[in-house]
Design a protein around this motif. Structure first.
Motif, mmCIF file in Angstrom:
data_model
loop_
_atom_site.group_PDB
_atom_site.id
_atom_site.type_symbol
_atom_site.label_atom_id
_atom_site.label_comp_id
_atom_site.label_asym_id
_atom_site.label_seq_id
_atom_site.Cartn_x
_atom_site.Cartn_y
_atom_site.Cartn_z
ATOM 1 N N ILE A 57 41.630 45.468 36.735
ATOM 2 C CA ILE A 57 40.589 45.464 35.698
ATOM 3 C C ILE A 57 39.195 45.341 36.316
ATOM 4 C CG2 ILE A 57 42.142 44.532 33.933
ATOM 5 C CD1 ILE A 57 40.756 41.834 34.238
ATOM 6 N N GLY A 58 39.128 45.579 37.638
ATOM 7 C CA GLY A 58 37.836 45.681 38.308
ATOM 8 C C GLY A 58 37.133 44.380 38.623
ATOM 9 N N LEU A 59 37.837 43.237 38.565
ATOM 10 C CA LEU A 59 37.202 41.948 38.855
ATOM 11 C C LEU A 59 37.325 41.552 40.322
ATOM 12 C CD1 LEU A 59 38.128 39.674 35.799
ATOM 13 C CD2 LEU A 59 35.896 40.636 36.361
ATOM 14 N N TYR A 60 38.250 42.183 41.031
ATOM 15 C CA TYR A 60 38.513 41.777 42.415
ATOM 16 C C TYR A 60 38.738 43.025 43.249
ATOM 17 C CZ TYR A 60 40.378 38.751 46.140
ATOM 18 O OH TYR A 60 40.585 38.072 47.318
ATOM 19 N N LYS A 61 37.753 43.350 44.082
ATOM 20 C CA LYS A 61 37.850 44.568 44.897
ATOM 21 C C LYS A 61 38.605 44.271 46.186
ATOM 22 C CE LYS A 61 33.700 46.791 43.101
ATOM 23 N NZ LYS A 61 32.388 47.401 43.412
ATOM 24 N N THR A 62 39.724 44.935 46.366
ATOM 25 C CA THR A 62 40.534 44.734 47.551
ATOM 26 C C THR A 62 41.478 45.919 47.733
ATOM 27 O OG1 THR A 62 42.212 43.316 48.575
ATOM 28 C CG2 THR A 62 42.213 43.437 46.180
ATOM 29 N N ASN A 63 41.894 46.145 48.935
ATOM 30 C CA ASN A 63 42.870 47.203 49.205
ATOM 31 C C ASN A 63 44.297 46.674 49.152
ATOM 32 O OD1 ASN A 63 40.918 49.211 49.621
ATOM 33 N ND2 ASN A 63 40.580 48.529 51.732
ATOM 34 N N HIS B 129 26.771 48.766 28.056
ATOM 35 C CA HIS B 129 27.989 48.914 28.835
ATOM 36 C C HIS B 129 29.219 49.026 27.933
ATOM 37 C CE1 HIS B 129 25.200 47.408 31.850
ATOM 38 N NE2 HIS B 129 26.019 47.894 32.768
ATOM 39 N N ALA B 130 30.260 49.631 28.476
ATOM 40 C CA ALA B 130 31.474 49.843 27.685
ATOM 41 C C ALA B 130 32.708 49.674 28.568
ATOM 42 C CB ALA B 130 31.463 51.240 27.069
ATOM 43 N N LEU B 131 33.840 49.453 27.909
ATOM 44 C CA LEU B 131 35.113 49.294 28.601
ATOM 45 C C LEU B 131 35.937 50.566 28.443
ATOM 46 C CD1 LEU B 131 37.096 47.409 30.110
ATOM 47 C CD2 LEU B 131 37.926 46.669 27.867
ATOM 48 N N TYR B 132 36.333 51.138 29.578
ATOM 49 C CA TYR B 132 37.110 52.376 29.577
ATOM 50 C C TYR B 132 38.462 52.144 30.260
ATOM 51 C CZ TYR B 132 32.567 54.446 28.538
ATOM 52 O OH TYR B 132 31.363 54.749 27.975
ATOM 53 N N GLN B 133 39.394 53.072 30.043
ATOM 54 C CA GLN B 133 40.712 52.982 30.658
ATOM 55 C C GLN B 133 41.025 54.253 31.438
ATOM 56 O OE1 GLN B 133 42.865 53.350 26.576
ATOM 57 N NE2 GLN B 133 44.327 54.106 28.083
ATOM 58 N N SER C 49 27.754 40.132 29.651
ATOM 59 C CA SER C 49 28.653 39.965 28.509
ATOM 60 C C SER C 49 29.995 40.626 28.790
ATOM 61 C CB SER C 49 28.011 40.569 27.258
ATOM 62 O OG SER C 49 28.917 40.578 26.181
ATOM 63 N N ALA C 50 29.953 41.809 29.403
ATOM 64 C CA ALA C 50 31.183 42.526 29.744
ATOM 65 C C ALA C 50 31.998 41.754 30.777
ATOM 66 C CB ALA C 50 30.833 43.912 30.281
ATOM 67 N N LYS C 51 31.305 41.192 31.763
ATOM 68 C CA LYS C 51 31.993 40.441 32.817
ATOM 69 C C LYS C 51 32.690 39.213 32.246
ATOM 70 C CE LYS C 51 31.222 38.677 37.488
ATOM 71 N NZ LYS C 51 30.211 38.411 38.546
ATOM 72 N N SER C 52 32.019 38.505 31.350
ATOM 73 C CA SER C 52 32.634 37.329 30.718
ATOM 74 C C SER C 52 33.874 37.719 29.927
ATOM 75 C CB SER C 52 31.621 36.648 29.785
ATOM 76 O OG SER C 52 30.507 36.194 30.501
ATOM 77 N N LEU D 75 41.515 49.187 33.823
ATOM 78 C CA LEU D 75 40.359 49.013 32.935
ATOM 79 C C LEU D 75 39.101 48.952 33.794
ATOM 80 C CD1 LEU D 75 41.754 46.285 30.506
ATOM 81 C CD2 LEU D 75 41.717 48.757 30.175
ATOM 82 N N LYS D 76 38.018 49.537 33.268
ATOM 83 C CA LYS D 76 36.783 49.560 34.037
ATOM 84 C C LYS D 76 35.569 49.446 33.117
ATOM 85 C CE LYS D 76 34.135 52.375 37.313
ATOM 86 N NZ LYS D 76 34.040 53.676 38.030
ATOM 87 N N VAL D 77 34.644 48.549 33.476
ATOM 88 C CA VAL D 77 33.371 48.440 32.761
ATOM 89 C C VAL D 77 32.382 49.389 33.415
ATOM 90 C CG1 VAL D 77 31.415 46.946 32.246
ATOM 91 C CG2 VAL D 77 33.743 46.057 32.024
ATOM 92 N N ASP D 78 31.722 50.206 32.593
ATOM 93 C CA ASP D 78 30.770 51.178 33.117
ATOM 94 C C ASP D 78 29.611 51.302 32.129
ATOM 95 O OD1 ASP D 78 29.636 53.020 34.763
ATOM 96 O OD2 ASP D 78 31.343 54.388 34.787
ATOM 97 N N LYS D 79 28.566 51.980 32.533
ATOM 98 C CA LYS D 79 27.453 52.224 31.622
ATOM 99 C C LYS D 79 27.928 53.060 30.446
ATOM 100 C CE LYS D 79 23.638 51.722 34.853
ATOM 101 N NZ LYS D 79 22.452 52.359 35.469
ATOM 102 N N ALA D 80 27.456 52.714 29.263
ATOM 103 C CA ALA D 80 27.938 53.368 28.038
ATOM 104 C C ALA D 80 27.207 54.678 27.788
ATOM 105 C CB ALA D 80 27.766 52.434 26.844
#
Length: 395
Positions: free
Chosen positions: A274-280, A221-225, A255-258, A235-240
């Motif tokens: 940063i993708g930790l809390y999904k809400t509108n 996994h990787a961190l993208y912007q 590991s990415a979530k931590s 910021l978003k964690v996605d498959k690398a």
């Protein structure tokens, strides 16, 4: 329940006291005991107790039950259980089950035989002689068969301890190593970063038969912007597996979530962006006044993006020229890992008695190595975890 629970180190002393000279009884005791041992090992404390498993006892004393899970077994035996999957409820149910099993074991033969202590694995004489020659230092080790071929390559902060684990292990890989090994050679590195890079490079070059996992990429996994329609950097964690250059990479999603939780606090970033809390609407932290409100455009894009760019600058090294100085193999030596224009060039060692201030001279001492995504990940991950200790200079 866990949010306000004590940390393990806060209750460790009490656990030692209440289990002293006792037998630990649990439903599937090997799992609970392994967790306890692991936590005590992290504290540097050797925790050793006898254990007794009510799953194993039940299978012997009450055979032919449809299931031996705690819930189904106690229900079949008419044992009342409340607060299922809570520590108190499960423990009380296990006590009732254990008392029933004690009553069934009239001769006490099974109880005596079922109490377990840790068995120290015996090491064959030829393997012992190999271990005796190994150092307790950081480095890369090479396990050879009778023909001298390398069958496994690994790295460790304590080569002797790691090889001992291979020689006493019971998993399939350890058993193959024990059968095939004829000798072990090693290379001291001093630095764990150097060991990681050398291990990765050597595995790809030599392709040992027992190193199947590391022949492939070791990060997932990787961190993208990206910038949203309101101008905020997200910021978003996605498959690398993208072509896009990541900010940093991770060995797994957990590991990415931590990491994301830690940067949310450290850089005061919005959980939603940063993708930790999904809400509108707003994120949770905004509701409790711990977020400045980028999620609802209450915080200016300029102020928020400044914080995100600080994070990106800290973790990304593309287009950077830097020397990562770490421990050497000896007291009067340091290791150096060279990144030039964002590309990993190689690594080497230099003598502290002859301090080298000329970058060109230092670069001439390095051993060239390949630049690939695995090496980029290793460097990023290591620097992320040890940046306070490392000396990093730019050129």
């Amino acid at each position: 329940m866990l949010r306000n629970a004590p940390k393990f180190y806060e209750v460790a002393k009490r656990i030692v006291e209440i289990t002293e000279d006792c037998i630990v009884v649990a439903h599937n005791s090997s799992f609970d005991y392994r967790i306890l041992k692991t936590e005590f090992q992290r504290l540097g404390f050797p925790f050793k107790r006898k254990t007794l498993c009510t799953v194993e006892l039940s299978k012997q004393l009450i055979p032919d039950m449809p299931s031996y899970s705690l819930g189904k077994l106690t229900r079949s035996l008419g044992i009342a259980i409340s607060d299922r999957h809570r520590a108190d409820g499960d423990a009380k149910a296990t006590v009732k089950l254990f008392k029933m099993l004690l009553n069934k074991d009239l001769k006490k033969e099974i109880i005596t035989q079922t109490v377990k202590t840790e068995h120290k694995s015996k090491i064959a004489a030829n393997l012992k002689s190999i271990i005796e020659e190994l150092p307790t230092e950081t480095g890369v080790y090479y396990i050879h068969n009778g023909d001298g071929d390398i069958i496994y390559i690994g790295k460790s902060n304590n080569i002797k301890k790691r090889i001992t684990q291979h020689f006493t292990g019971t998993n399939s890989k350890s058993k193959k190593i024990q059968t095939l090994v004829s000798s072990v050679t090693y290379e001291r590195t001093g630095s764990e970063l150097v060991a990681l890079l050398k291990e990765s490079e050597e595995i790809k070059k030599n392709k040992p038969i027992l190193n199947r996992a590391l022949r492939k990429t070791i990060f997932t996994h990787a961190l993208y912007q990206f910038t949203d329609q309101n101008g905020y950097i997200n910021l978003k964690v996605d498959k690398a597996n993208r072509e896009e250059l990541p900010i940093t990479t991770f060995t797994n999603r957990q590991s990415a979530k931590s990491f994301m939780h830690s940067i949310a606090d450290k850089y005061e970033l919005c959980q939603k962006l940063i993708g930790l809390y999904k809400t509108n609407s707003s994120c949770f932290k905004y509701e409790v006044r711990e977020c400045a409100g980028a999620c609802v455009q209450a915080e200016s894009t300029e102020n928020y993006n400044k914080k995100v760019n600080k994070l990106i600058e800290f973790h990304r090294y593309d287009n950077k020229n830097m020397l990562i100085i770490d421990r050497g193999r000896y007291i009067d030596e340091k290791s150096v890992v060279v990144v030039e224009n964002g590309i990993f060039k190689g690594l080497g060692f230099f003598d502290l008695n002859h301090q080298i201030n000329n970058t060109d001279v230092l670069l001439s001492l390095i051993t060239p190595m390949s630049n690939n995504k695995d090496h980029q990940h290793i460097i990023q991950s290591y620097v992320r975890r040890h940046k306070k200790r490392l000396k990093i200079t730019t050129f």
